[in-house]
Design an enzyme around this catalytic site. Structure first.
Site, PDB file in Angstrom:
ATOM      1  N   ARG A 289      64.582  56.650  35.332  1.00 49.16           N
ATOM      2  CA  ARG A 289      63.433  57.197  34.588  1.00 49.16           C
ATOM      3  C   ARG A 289      63.842  57.726  33.215  1.00 49.16           C
ATOM      4  NH1 ARG A 289      61.675  61.382  39.047  1.00 49.16           N
ATOM      5  NH2 ARG A 289      63.877  61.799  38.689  1.00 49.16           N
TER       6      ARG A 289
ATOM      7  N   LYS B 209      74.284  55.134  51.330  1.00 45.41           N
ATOM      8  CA  LYS B 209      74.085  56.138  52.363  1.00 45.41           C
ATOM      9  C   LYS B 209      73.591  57.432  51.728  1.00 45.41           C
ATOM     10  CE  LYS B 209      77.528  58.774  54.136  1.00 45.41           C
ATOM     11  NZ  LYS B 209      77.782  60.020  53.402  1.00 45.41           N
TER      12      LYS B 209
ATOM     13  N   HIS C 141      81.179  53.594  51.765  1.00 47.33           N
ATOM     14  CA  HIS C 141      82.336  53.236  50.933  1.00 47.33           C
ATOM     15  C   HIS C 141      83.676  53.432  51.651  1.00 47.33           C
ATOM     16  CE1 HIS C 141      82.132  57.561  50.055  1.00 47.33           C
ATOM     17  NE2 HIS C 141      83.429  57.471  49.905  1.00 47.33           N
TER      18      HIS C 141
ATOM     19  N   LYS D 209      87.993  51.088  51.769  1.00 42.11           N
ATOM     20  CA  LYS D 209      89.360  51.586  51.548  1.00 42.11           C
ATOM     21  C   LYS D 209      90.359  50.668  52.234  1.00 42.11           C
ATOM     22  CE  LYS D 209      87.999  56.436  51.265  1.00 42.11           C
ATOM     23  NZ  LYS D 209      88.467  56.789  49.926  1.00 42.11           N
TER      24      LYS D 209
ATOM     25  N   GLU E 194      87.982  68.234  54.148  1.00 45.02           N
ATOM     26  CA  GLU E 194      87.908  68.434  52.692  1.00 45.02           C
ATOM     27  C   GLU E 194      88.311  69.865  52.375  1.00 45.02           C
ATOM     28  OE1 GLU E 194      84.065  66.909  50.829  1.00 45.02           O
ATOM     29  OE2 GLU E 194      83.594  66.977  52.946  1.00 45.02           O
TER      30      GLU E 194
ATOM     31  N   ASP F  14      76.075  64.037  57.338  1.00 46.54           N
ATOM     32  CA  ASP F  14      76.803  63.586  56.157  1.00 46.54           C
ATOM     33  C   ASP F  14      78.070  62.815  56.529  1.00 46.54           C
ATOM     34  OD1 ASP F  14      77.221  63.410  53.371  1.00 46.54           O
ATOM     35  OD2 ASP F  14      78.607  65.102  53.414  1.00 46.54           O
TER      36      ASP F  14
ATOM     37  N   HIS G  37      80.821  57.967  58.233  1.00 46.40           N
ATOM     38  CA  HIS G  37      82.263  57.705  58.123  1.00 46.40           C
ATOM     39  C   HIS G  37      83.004  57.826  59.460  1.00 46.40           C
ATOM     40  CE1 HIS G  37      81.321  58.005  53.978  1.00 46.40           C
ATOM     41  NE2 HIS G  37      81.502  59.291  53.839  1.00 46.40           N
TER      42      HIS G  37
ATOM     43  N   LYS H 167      84.250  71.134  55.692  1.00 47.49           N
ATOM     44  CA  LYS H 167      84.496  71.532  54.299  1.00 47.49           C
ATOM     45  C   LYS H 167      85.324  72.800  54.295  1.00 47.49           C
ATOM     46  CE  LYS H 167      80.488  69.520  52.071  1.00 47.49           C
ATOM     47  NZ  LYS H 167      81.313  68.553  51.318  1.00 47.49           N
TER      48      LYS H 167
HETATM   49  N1  LIG Z   1      77.571  60.691  44.104  1.00 48.70           N
HETATM   50  C1  LIG Z   1      78.359  60.238  45.039  1.00 48.70           C
HETATM   51  O1  LIG Z   1      79.593  60.328  44.974  1.00 48.70           O
HETATM   52  C2  LIG Z   1      77.764  59.570  46.246  1.00 48.70           C
HETATM   53  C3  LIG Z   1      78.615  59.193  47.296  1.00 48.70           C
HETATM   54  C4  LIG Z   1      78.076  58.527  48.397  1.00 48.70           C
HETATM   55  C5  LIG Z   1      76.719  58.250  48.437  1.00 48.70           C
HETATM   56  N2  LIG Z   1      75.923  58.647  47.410  1.00 48.70           N
HETATM   57  C6  LIG Z   1      74.498  58.330  47.490  1.00 48.70           C
HETATM   58  O2  LIG Z   1      74.125  57.556  46.366  1.00 48.70           O
HETATM   59  C7  LIG Z   1      72.815  57.898  45.922  1.00 48.70           C
HETATM   60  C8  LIG Z   1      72.886  58.351  44.473  1.00 48.70           C
HETATM   61  O3  LIG Z   1      73.739  59.458  44.380  1.00 48.70           O
HETATM   62  P1  LIG Z   1      73.880  60.320  43.052  1.00 48.70           P
HETATM   63  O4  LIG Z   1      74.867  61.364  43.356  1.00 48.70           O
HETATM   64  O5  LIG Z   1      74.079  59.448  41.895  1.00 48.70           O
HETATM   65  O6  LIG Z   1      72.433  60.975  42.985  1.00 48.70           O
HETATM   66  P2  LIG Z   1      71.714  61.672  41.759  1.00 48.70           P
HETATM   67  O7  LIG Z   1      72.626  61.813  40.596  1.00 48.70           O
HETATM   68  O8  LIG Z   1      71.043  62.885  42.303  1.00 48.70           O
HETATM   69  O9  LIG Z   1      70.546  60.634  41.471  1.00 48.70           O
HETATM   70  C9  LIG Z   1      70.708  59.394  40.807  1.00 48.70           C
HETATM   71  C10 LIG Z   1      69.542  59.184  39.862  1.00 48.70           C
HETATM   72  O10 LIG Z   1      68.357  59.042  40.618  1.00 48.70           O
HETATM   73  C11 LIG Z   1      67.288  59.612  39.869  1.00 48.70           C
HETATM   74  N3  LIG Z   1      66.660  60.690  40.661  1.00 48.70           N
HETATM   75  C12 LIG Z   1      67.178  61.852  41.011  1.00 48.70           C
HETATM   76  N4  LIG Z   1      66.313  62.577  41.742  1.00 48.70           N
HETATM   77  C13 LIG Z   1      65.222  61.851  41.832  1.00 48.70           C
HETATM   78  C14 LIG Z   1      64.007  62.043  42.469  1.00 48.70           C
HETATM   79  N5  LIG Z   1      63.737  63.128  43.178  1.00 48.70           N
HETATM   80  N6  LIG Z   1      63.076  61.091  42.352  1.00 48.70           N
HETATM   81  C15 LIG Z   1      63.336  59.988  41.679  1.00 48.70           C
HETATM   82  N7  LIG Z   1      64.531  59.749  41.063  1.00 48.70           N
HETATM   83  C16 LIG Z   1      65.452  60.661  41.135  1.00 48.70           C
HETATM   84  C17 LIG Z   1      67.843  60.238  38.633  1.00 48.70           C
HETATM   85  O11 LIG Z   1      67.638  59.361  37.557  1.00 48.70           O
HETATM   86  P3  LIG Z   1      66.315  59.426  36.664  1.00 48.70           P
HETATM   87  O12 LIG Z   1      65.777  60.817  36.711  1.00 48.70           O
HETATM   88  O13 LIG Z   1      66.788  59.023  35.304  1.00 48.70           O
HETATM   89  O14 LIG Z   1      65.402  58.444  37.283  1.00 48.70           O
HETATM   90  C18 LIG Z   1      69.307  60.346  38.911  1.00 48.70           C
HETATM   91  O15 LIG Z   1      70.072  60.253  37.762  1.00 48.70           O
HETATM   92  C19 LIG Z   1      72.316  58.989  46.866  1.00 48.70           C
HETATM   93  O16 LIG Z   1      71.586  58.392  47.885  1.00 48.70           O
HETATM   94  C20 LIG Z   1      73.607  59.566  47.424  1.00 48.70           C
HETATM   95  O17 LIG Z   1      73.417  60.123  48.696  1.00 48.70           O
HETATM   96  C21 LIG Z   1      76.408  59.288  46.324  1.00 48.70           C
END
Ligand SMILES: NC(=O)c1ccc[n+]([C@@H]2O[C@H](COP(=O)([O-])OP(=O)(O)OC[C@H]3O[C@@H](n4cnc5c(N)ncnc54)[C@H](OP(=O)(O)O)[C@@H]3O)[C@@H](O)[C@H]2O)c1
Length: 515
Positions: free
Chosen positions: A66, A175, A205, A209, A243, A262, A267, A369
């Site tokens: 967005r 996930k 992920h 590994k 962790e 989680d 995992h 954690k």
């Molecule tokens: N981060 C990690 O290391 C990690 C690891 C494993 C799995 N995941 C999974 O991967 C996915 C993304 O993770 P992330 O850490 O990148 O999440 P994030 O930063 O919270 O969200 C990614 C993007 O989604 C959009 N967004 C956030 N909240 C929203 C909402 N309520 N409604 C609509 N769009 C929204 C935002 O972009 P805009 O506002 O620009 O649209 C944001 O930049 C999640 O499902 C998470 O559980 C993440």
């Protein structure tokens, strides 16, 4: 980006993960491209694949979210991420520029038809320009409640089906895949209305590994371990995913999830099924996933009675980090966490697998954690020698330990004679270290899995029945936790969890191997 420009990326140094091969030309669309996962993992992983010749000659990447951004702004953010998070040995200015040229950005709402029409036009334009053969990979990296909207819009815009007999369309779904059995089933129904199961790649992920994949190589690529890999020789198995970090910036998500959702549902159960599975007929998606799912289906289901005796939950209170004795806040004192939160940050469980191979062999699982060390390991504890001929020596059992992170490798312990006149024994270990043996920079699990998806190999991804089988096991635990509120906190930050977690093994005459 022109083919000739991209070709220069391909002439870079070959890397040492020889099994990765280049994928078909395609466009990768990242939904949630402005987010943390995209920035820290996905974009650097895609750069790494390009730099190591594992993307096709021709590719394009579209970021979709967005946040308003121009192509240029997205390219700049992406290159900043590459420089910060990609394997430094692959980062070169010229290749960064070439990579940036393959990036584009579309801003839009995830449930707006107009935004998906805009995305469709951009896809068609890039497809024509770079001759990408209509191949498309959609990566869902937004918060999970946004997934159904994106899937429905992709379907409505006609982007979900393979555009013609020769091209492919695939979707990677991050996930957490649901938050319980009912929501995982609903998500499966939604995604299966738009995509065929063969197009769907549910990612965890951990499975990318090397050490996790090596578990299968150790078991099924060697003749000496598999004969011992059963109830006749194995006393018990311990799986720890610990962790040192607390909840960090993830409080909003973690408060609604907890350690069971989680870590255990994903995992830890993935690792359990890889340890316990039968040898597959082939190393392919159907055979491997069939065997893994059979393990989940053989785990004795939890009842309120067995949860009381076989599961321990915990939440960290204030404590100190073991390395520097610095004071650490308790979970309830972390920003964004409710003062009386009952979310568990630690779970230990004893589970039993009711099949011929594992009957009577406990699998002790533990995740948490703010533990004293960051470690993910699987320890196979063998039975003691049946008769001790060395009197006066207290012989511990042999142990095979697979270190998944941080020091990827395998060690095996056994007893050796100390030099000298006396017959004194000492426990020693033989170690295999990935870093020492193969060197090289850190291999990105995301790169492995994205490359697998581009090549149509779903072996390391979860199938619809697999996620549902894992949730079916975890659901009764979540329901029990919901109905029985604990007294938290019950362990100090920087320790190995509540006392009851030790008692879980001590009652069986065993103890955790605390790294
Ligand atoms: N981060 C990690 O290391 C990690 C690891 C494993 C799995 N995941 C999974 O991967 C996915 C993304 O993770 P992330 O850490 O990148 O999440 P994030 O930063 O919270 O969200 C990614 C993007 O989604 C959009 N967004 C956030 N909240 C929203 C909402 N309520 N409604 C609509 N769009 C929204 C935002 O972009 P805009 O506002 O620009 O649209 C944001 O930049 C999640 O499902 C998470 O559980 C993440």
């Amino acid at each position: 980006m022109t083919a000739s420009k991209i070709a220069s990326i391909e002439t870079s140094e070959p890397e040492n993960r020889s099994s990765i091969s280049a994928a078909d030309p395609c466009t990768i669309v990242i939904f949630g491209a402005s987010g943390d996962l995209s920035r820290r993992k996905l974009v650097p992983a895609l750069y790494g694949l390009a730099a190591r010749n594992c993307l096709a000659r021709r590719f394009a990447i579209i970021g979709f979210s967005r946040t308003p951004m121009t192509d240029e702004a997205f390219r700049k953010t992406a290159i900043d991420s590459v420089k910060k998070f990609a394997d430094a040995s692959t980062v070169r200015e010229e290749e960064c520029t070439e990579f940036a040229n393959a990036l584009a950005y579309v801003a839009g709402e995830y449930h707006h038809a107009d935004a998906f029409e805009k995305l469709k036009s951009r896809l068609e334009e890039l497809d024509r320009e770079h001759k990408l053969n209509g191949n498309r990979l959609f990566y869902l990296a937004t918060p999970p409640d946004v997934y159904p909207g994106i899937i429905e819009q992709l379907n409505r815009a006609g982007l979900a089906k393979n555009p013609n007999g020769k091209s492919w369309t695939r979707i990677i779904i991050e996930k957490p895949y649901g938050r319980d059995l009912a929501s995982a089933r609903k998500l499966n129904q939604t995604v299966l209305q738009a995509f065929d199961e063969s197009q769907i790649y549910r990612i965890d992920h951990y499975l990318g590994k090397d050490t996790v994949q090596n578990l299968m190589v150790l078991r099924f690529g060697n003749g000496i371990f598999e004969p011992l890999w059963n109830r006749n020789y194995v006393d018990h198995v311990q799986i720890t995913a610990g962790e040192t970090l607390g909840v960090e910036q993830r409080a909003a998500f973690y408060e609604t999830a907890g350690a069971t959702r989680d870590m255990i549902q994903s995992h830890v159960l993935q690792l359990t099924s890889l340890v316990a599975m039968e040898p597959p007929a082939a190393f392919d998606a159907t055979a491997v996933r069939n065997e893994k799912i059979k393990v989940l289906q053989s785990i004795r289901p939890f009842t309120p009675e067995s949860i009381k005796t076989n599961i321990v939950r915990g939440q960290y209170g204030p404590g100190s980090a073991s390395e520097d004795e610095s004071l650490l806040a308790g979970y309830q004192g972390e920003p964004g966490v409710a003062k009386n939160s009952t979310t568990e940050t630690f779970v230990a469980a004893c589970l039993l697998i009711d099949n011929w191979r594992w009957a009577g062999v406990p699998f002790y699982l533990r995740t948490g954690k703010r533990l004293p060390s960051r470690v993910t390991e699987i320890a196979i504890q063998f039975r003691r020698a049946p008769h001790l001929v060395f009197s006066g020596q207290d012989l511990s059992s042999n142990e095979l330990v697979l270190n998944v992170q941080p020091d990827e490798g395998i060690s095996i312990s056994f007893h050796a004679k100390l030099p000298g006149q006396e017959m004194k024994l000492k426990r020693v270990t033989m170690d295999f270290s990935y870093q020492a043996e193969f060197g090289g920079g850190e291999r990105s699990a995301y790169a492995t899995l994205i490359n697998d998806c581009m090549r149509g190999d779903a072996t390391l991804f979860d199938r619809a029945d697999g996620v549902e089988a894992a949730w079916a096991l975890v659901d009764p635990i979540l329901n029990y936790f919901q109905a029985h509120k604990p007294k938290f906190p019950n362990y100090a930050a920087g320790t190995w969890g509540p006392r009851e977690a030790d008692e879980l093994l001590e009652r069986d005459g065993r103890h955790w191997r605390n790294s």
